[in-house]
Design a protein around this motif. Structure first.
Motif, PDB file in Angstrom:
ATOM      1  N   ASN A 262       0.813  -1.215   0.000  1.00 20.51           N
ATOM      2  CA  ASN A 262       0.000   0.000   0.000  1.00 20.51           C
ATOM      3  C   ASN A 262       0.848   1.268   0.000  1.00 20.51           C
ATOM      4  N   PHE A 263       1.979   1.234   0.699  1.00 17.90           N
ATOM      5  CA  PHE A 263       2.859   2.394   0.731  1.00 17.90           C
ATOM      6  C   PHE A 263       3.419   2.683  -0.663  1.00 17.90           C
ATOM      7  N   GLU A 264       3.771   1.642  -1.380  1.00 23.73           N
ATOM      8  CA  GLU A 264       4.261   1.828  -2.751  1.00 23.73           C
ATOM      9  C   GLU A 264       3.153   2.361  -3.652  1.00 23.73           C
ATOM     10  N   ARG A 265       1.929   1.902  -3.435  1.00 25.98           N
ATOM     11  CA  ARG A 265       0.797   2.443  -4.197  1.00 25.98           C
ATOM     12  C   ARG A 265       0.635   3.933  -3.904  1.00 25.98           C
ATOM     13  N   MET A 266       0.782   4.302  -2.642  1.00 27.44           N
ATOM     14  CA  MET A 266       0.675   5.705  -2.251  1.00 27.44           C
ATOM     15  C   MET A 266       1.746   6.535  -2.958  1.00 27.44           C
ATOM     16  N   GLN A 267       2.950   6.036  -2.984  1.00 25.82           N
ATOM     17  CA  GLN A 267       4.040   6.770  -3.626  1.00 25.82           C
ATOM     18  C   GLN A 267       3.884   6.838  -5.142  1.00 25.82           C
ATOM     19  N   ASN A 268       3.120   5.894  -5.691  1.00 26.82           N
ATOM     20  CA  ASN A 268       2.919   5.852  -7.143  1.00 26.82           C
ATOM     21  C   ASN A 268       1.654   6.585  -7.579  1.00 26.82           C
ATOM     22  N   GLY A 269       1.085   7.401  -6.691  1.00 31.77           N
ATOM     23  CA  GLY A 269      -0.020   8.259  -7.083  1.00 31.77           C
ATOM     24  C   GLY A 269      -1.404   7.662  -6.946  1.00 31.77           C
ATOM     25  N   GLU A 270      -1.551   6.597  -6.159  1.00 32.20           N
ATOM     26  CA  GLU A 270      -2.869   5.970  -5.997  1.00 32.20           C
ATOM     27  C   GLU A 270      -3.577   6.431  -4.724  1.00 32.20           C
ATOM     28  N   GLU A 271      -3.309   7.650  -4.289  1.00 27.87           N
ATOM     29  CA  GLU A 271      -3.908   8.144  -3.049  1.00 27.87           C
ATOM     30  C   GLU A 271      -5.435   8.094  -3.082  1.00 27.87           C
ATOM     31  N   ALA A 272      -6.026   8.523  -4.199  1.00 29.76           N
ATOM     32  CA  ALA A 272      -7.489   8.567  -4.279  1.00 29.76           C
ATOM     33  C   ALA A 272      -8.090   7.174  -4.134  1.00 29.76           C
ATOM     34  N   LEU A 273      -7.480   6.181  -4.747  1.00 28.98           N
ATOM     35  CA  LEU A 273      -7.985   4.818  -4.656  1.00 28.98           C
ATOM     36  C   LEU A 273      -7.828   4.267  -3.242  1.00 28.98           C
ATOM     37  N   LEU A 274      -6.708   4.569  -2.589  1.00 25.00           N
ATOM     38  CA  LEU A 274      -6.505   4.131  -1.212  1.00 25.00           C
ATOM     39  C   LEU A 274      -7.532   4.764  -0.280  1.00 25.00           C
ATOM     40  N   ARG A 275      -7.801   6.063  -0.475  1.00 25.06           N
ATOM     41  CA  ARG A 275      -8.826   6.738   0.342  1.00 25.06           C
ATOM     42  C   ARG A 275     -10.196   6.118   0.119  1.00 25.06           C
ATOM     43  N   GLN A 276     -10.482   5.784  -1.132  1.00 21.71           N
ATOM     44  CA  GLN A 276     -11.765   5.155  -1.454  1.00 21.71           C
ATOM     45  C   GLN A 276     -11.882   3.792  -0.764  1.00 21.71           C
ATOM     46  N   GLN A 277     -10.810   3.023  -0.784  1.00 20.12           N
ATOM     47  CA  GLN A 277     -10.826   1.716  -0.123  1.00 20.12           C
ATOM     48  C   GLN A 277     -10.963   1.870   1.384  1.00 20.12           C
ATOM     49  N   TRP A 278     -10.272   2.874   1.956  1.00 18.49           N
ATOM     50  CA  TRP A 278     -10.378   3.103   3.394  1.00 18.49           C
ATOM     51  C   TRP A 278     -11.810   3.470   3.771  1.00 18.49           C
ATOM     52  N   THR A 279     -12.409   4.380   3.003  1.00 19.28           N
ATOM     53  CA  THR A 279     -13.769   4.824   3.294  1.00 19.28           C
ATOM     54  C   THR A 279     -14.759   3.664   3.242  1.00 19.28           C
ATOM     55  N   ALA A 280     -14.553   2.742   2.319  1.00 19.49           N
ATOM     56  CA  ALA A 280     -15.442   1.585   2.199  1.00 19.49           C
ATOM     57  C   ALA A 280     -15.374   0.692   3.433  1.00 19.49           C
ATOM     58  N   CYS A 281     -14.277   0.771   4.195  1.00 25.36           N
ATOM     59  CA  CYS A 281     -14.094  -0.056   5.396  1.00 25.36           C
ATOM     60  C   CYS A 281     -14.389   0.712   6.681  1.00 25.36           C
ATOM     61  N   ALA A 282     -14.746   1.987   6.571  1.00 23.58           N
ATOM     62  CA  ALA A 282     -14.848   2.851   7.746  1.00 23.58           C
ATOM     63  C   ALA A 282     -16.194   2.705   8.444  1.00 23.58           C
ATOM     64  N   LYS A 283     -16.156   2.839   9.752  1.00 26.40           N
ATOM     65  CA  LYS A 283     -17.369   2.766  10.568  1.00 26.40           C
ATOM     66  C   LYS A 283     -18.181   4.052  10.428  1.00 26.40           C
ATOM     67  N   GLY A 284     -19.482   3.892  10.232  1.00 29.19           N
ATOM     68  CA  GLY A 284     -20.397   5.024  10.311  1.00 29.19           C
ATOM     69  C   GLY A 284     -20.521   5.893   9.089  1.00 29.19           C
ATOM     70  N   VAL A 285     -19.874   5.562   7.980  1.00 32.96           N
ATOM     71  CA  VAL A 285     -19.962   6.403   6.801  1.00 32.96           C
ATOM     72  C   VAL A 285     -21.401   6.369   6.276  1.00 32.96           C
ATOM     73  N   GLY A 286     -21.980   7.559   6.064  1.00 34.61           N
ATOM     74  CA  GLY A 286     -23.335   7.665   5.551  1.00 34.61           C
ATOM     75  C   GLY A 286     -24.420   7.556   6.608  1.00 34.61           C
ATOM     76  N   ARG A 287     -24.034   7.396   7.860  1.00 30.49           N
ATOM     77  CA  ARG A 287     -25.022   7.276   8.926  1.00 30.49           C
ATOM     78  C   ARG A 287     -25.174   8.609   9.664  1.00 30.49           C
ATOM     79  N   LYS A 288     -26.352   8.829  10.253  1.00 32.70           N
ATOM     80  CA  LYS A 288     -26.563  10.021  11.069  1.00 32.70           C
ATOM     81  C   LYS A 288     -25.860   9.840  12.413  1.00 32.70           C
ATOM     82  N   ILE A 289     -25.275  10.939  12.907  1.00 32.94           N
ATOM     83  CA  ILE A 289     -24.618  10.911  14.193  1.00 32.94           C
ATOM     84  C   ILE A 289     -25.096  12.090  15.041  1.00 32.94           C
ATOM     85  N   SER A 290     -24.930  11.998  16.317  1.00 33.71           N
ATOM     86  CA  SER A 290     -25.221  13.112  17.214  1.00 33.71           C
ATOM     87  C   SER A 290     -23.913  13.669  17.745  1.00 33.71           C
ATOM     88  N   VAL A 291     -23.791  14.982  17.751  1.00 36.00           N
ATOM     89  CA  VAL A 291     -22.569  15.645  18.198  1.00 36.00           C
ATOM     90  C   VAL A 291     -22.901  16.510  19.407  1.00 36.00           C
TER      91      VAL A 291
END
Length: 196
Positions: free
Chosen positions: A167-196
């Motif tokens: 993944n680090f080599e992918r980051m250095q080779n300009g794949e930041e957007a794809l890595l962020r997309q993959q991270w977001t797909a694994c993230a807790k609570g994305v798209g859900r309502k929250i209380s602050v």
């Protein structure tokens, strides 16, 4: 692939502190694991309970501070991927900025700190065979073993380093957007309502 210099200590106070002694040249990729850690720490000075048989290790590498956010994405996504490779059916998600949840409970955490020059240190703890009491914590805690994932601290670290290197080599080779997309797909609570 990254050529890691890997060190192992029988005991240390904190792998994040100990690894600094091994970053004495430019361009190194250093990993250090301790069998026993007596003063592990998490974010905001919280104590990390280092129970026997679990994984306590740190990585050190040079990267500009402006890329710190992407480094967090790369490091935590690699944890998710390593666990999923061991058990594809595992319910794993990432909680910004530094936690990995397994079946809704914390199984791993990270702590990034500044080293000398442009070195960034990434400390990682993984509950391999046991987990601390979660009383008073935001999330319950768990271990890989409790979820039926049988591995050792050493084996998990080696598989993680391989995944992180990719993944680090992918980051250095300009794949930041794809890595962020993959991270977001694994993230807790994305798209859900929250209380602050």
């Amino acid at each position: 692939m990254i050529n890691w210099q890997i060190y192992a200590l029988p005991e240390t106070s904190s792998t994040n502190d100990a690894i600094k002694e091994y970053c004495n040249q430019k361009g190194q990729y250093v990993a250090l694991r301790a069998v026993k850690q007596t003063a592990g720490r998490g974010r905001l000075g919280r104590k990390w309970q280092s129970l026997d048989g679990n994984l306590f290790f740190s990585m050190a590498l040079e990267i500009p501070l402006k890329n710190l956010g992407m480094l967090i994405v790369c490091a935590s996504l690699s944890l998710w991927q390593t666990i999923k490779k061991m058990q594809p059916s595992a319910s794993v998600c990432l909680k910004w900025p530094n936690d990995v949840l397994l079946n809704g409970a914390k199984v791993s955490g990270m702590l990034l700190e500044k080293g000398s020059d442009e070195y960034i240190i990434i400390g990682i703890g993984v509950n391999i065979v046991q987990h601390p009491d979660s009383a008073g914590m935001l999330y319950p805690t768990t271990s890989l073993a409790k979820a039926g994932i049988n591995t050792t601290a050493q084996d998990f670290m080696m598989q993680y380093l391989q995944q992180f290197s990719h993944n680090f080599e992918r980051m250095q080779n300009g794949e930041e957007a794809l890595l962020r997309q993959q991270w977001t797909a694994c993230a807790k609570g994305v798209g859900r309502k929250i209380s602050v």
